[in-house]
Design an enzyme around this catalytic site. Structure first.
Site, short mmCIF file in Angstrom:
data_model
loop_
_atom_site.label_atom_id
_atom_site.label_comp_id
_atom_site.label_asym_id
_atom_site.label_seq_id
_atom_site.Cartn_x
_atom_site.Cartn_y
_atom_site.Cartn_z
N LYS A 1 49.41 46.39 40.09
CA LYS A 1 48.27 47.32 40.17
C LYS A 1 48.64 48.67 39.59
CE LYS A 1 45.23 44.92 43.14
NZ LYS A 1 44.49 44.71 44.34
N LYS B 1 45.34 37.83 34.87
CA LYS B 1 44.99 37.27 36.18
C LYS B 1 43.54 37.62 36.54
CE LYS B 1 45.73 37.97 41.14
NZ LYS B 1 44.34 38.25 41.45
N LYS C 1 39.27 40.55 41.37
CA LYS C 1 38.04 41.30 41.67
C LYS C 1 38.12 42.71 41.10
CE LYS C 1 38.11 39.43 46.01
NZ LYS C 1 39.21 40.19 46.56
#
Ligand code: ATP
Ligand code: MG
Length: 330
Positions: free
Chosen positions: A112, A192, A195
């Site tokens: 992230k 990947k 959401k």
């Protein structure tokens, strides 16, 4: 029967990756008669979401979607994480036995960061809260996608450290469970499917935007008359994950990619593969898609499901947290 627990973050709309990695396992385990806890990870979503209106809507939507996919509230405790405050209490106790080096190693945090997310402490320590989610109701099995395996290892590590540092046996060590042939599903950009990355395919989309979305999956530039590699193609990998590796439809699609005799001017292009994927999604998700509208209209029922699930999860968590408090001297 071993206890099963898992959760999904309300950081956006559920997608095919969540279905293949997690939800399909929930349905299999529920059918096998396990005692089930499935929650919406509302606190986890705060590591990335800053829109209260969207968060509230996403939480409700995930519950509706769980039910539409076939989770049965009489067999599975369905709840929202923040309705079980015992979990956050336990997270503190666990954070006090967690070396910072363990969090530094977490790949989902590193991923992230690499995507440009702000490194808040919540994102950094979310595997500890996740460990509390799992350990509070004493789950034995945690069905997850491949990207989450490391976090379940962290949970085992923290449970073991707590037991040994406080000379107790409060926690038993849970195990992760992967779907057969599990893989991390790629999104429409080949990364990947996530959401929070805006690259997902939502199986509940209306037909027209769904088809458009599937048609937008990134592929290489090989033409209809060229042999193609299914293994590196996101369209094929998503198809295979939904239909199954050994399903005849998957084998047939792979053959079309590889068979030179099909590669004439009327051969097989990525557009054909995408059309097959679109049709597969419509047929596999026909029932959940039909069930969903009715569920959305019955918010009273959703409230009832969540109250019942939270009651069950809280009762189980309270026992564990009281034991953990005693073990540390509180
Ligand atoms: P976020 O981007 O906010 O992290 P996400 O799409 O990764 O959201 P999570 O709520 O983090 O979804 O994960 C829910 C479950 O779905 C987990 O078990 C996770 O392993 C699984 N999962 C998520 N993405 C994929 C994927 N691309 N392929 C397979 N499983 C996945
Ligand atoms: Mg994730």
């Amino acid at each position: 029967m071993p206890r099963v627990l898992s959760g999904i973050q309300p950081s956006g709309q559920l997608h095919l990756g969540n279905y293949c990695g997690a939800i399909r396992q929930f349905l299999d385990l529920q059918a096998q008669g396990h005692e089930m806890f499935v929650f919406v990870a509302s606190y986890h979503a705060l590591t990335s979401t800053r829109d209260p209106v969207a968060l509230r809507a996403n939480i409700r939507q995930i519950v509706v979607d769980y039910l539409a996919f076939g989770l049965d509230p009489d067999k599975t405790a369905i709840y929202v994480q923040h309705d079980v405050p015992e979990v956050t209490e336990l997270a503190w106790l666990l954070s006090c036995v967690c070396p910072t080096s363990l969090m530094d190693k977490a790949v989902s945090y590193k991923d992230k960061l690499a995507k440009g997310f702000t490194a808040n402490i919540g994102l950094y320590t979310y595997p500890i809260l996740q460990a509390a989610d799992i350990l509070a109701p004493r789950a034995d099995i945690v069905p997850v996608g491949k990207d989450q395996v490391q976090h379940i290892e962290i949970t085992r590590d923290l449970a073991g450290r707590f037991n040994s540092e406080f000379s107790t046996d409060v926690f038993s060590l849970p195990a992760h469970r992967l779907a057969p042939d599990a893989e991390v599903l790629p999104g429409i950009d080949g990364e990947k499917m996530s959401k929070s990355y805006g690259n997902t395919i939502d199986p509940f989309m209306d037909e027209k935007p769904l088809r458009k979305r599937i048609m937008s999956i990134k592929t290489d530039s090989r033409q209809v008359n060229e042999v193609k590699d299914p293994e590196t193609c996101a369209v094929f990998r998503i198809f295979r994950a939904i239909a199954g590796t050994r399903d005849p439809r998957t084998l047939e699609l792979a053959a079309k990619y590889l068979d030179p005799s099909r590669q004439g001017p009327d051969g097989f292009g990525y557009g054909h593969a995408k059309q097959s994927l679109f049709e597969l999604v419509l047929s596999v998700f026909a029932e959940p898609r039909a069930r969903r509208a009715g569920l959305m209209a019955d918010q009273g029922y959703i409230d009832q499901v969540l109250a019942q699930g939270a009651g069950k999860a809280r009762a189980a968590a309270r026992i564990t947290v009281d034991q953990a408090r005693r073990a540390v001297g509180l």
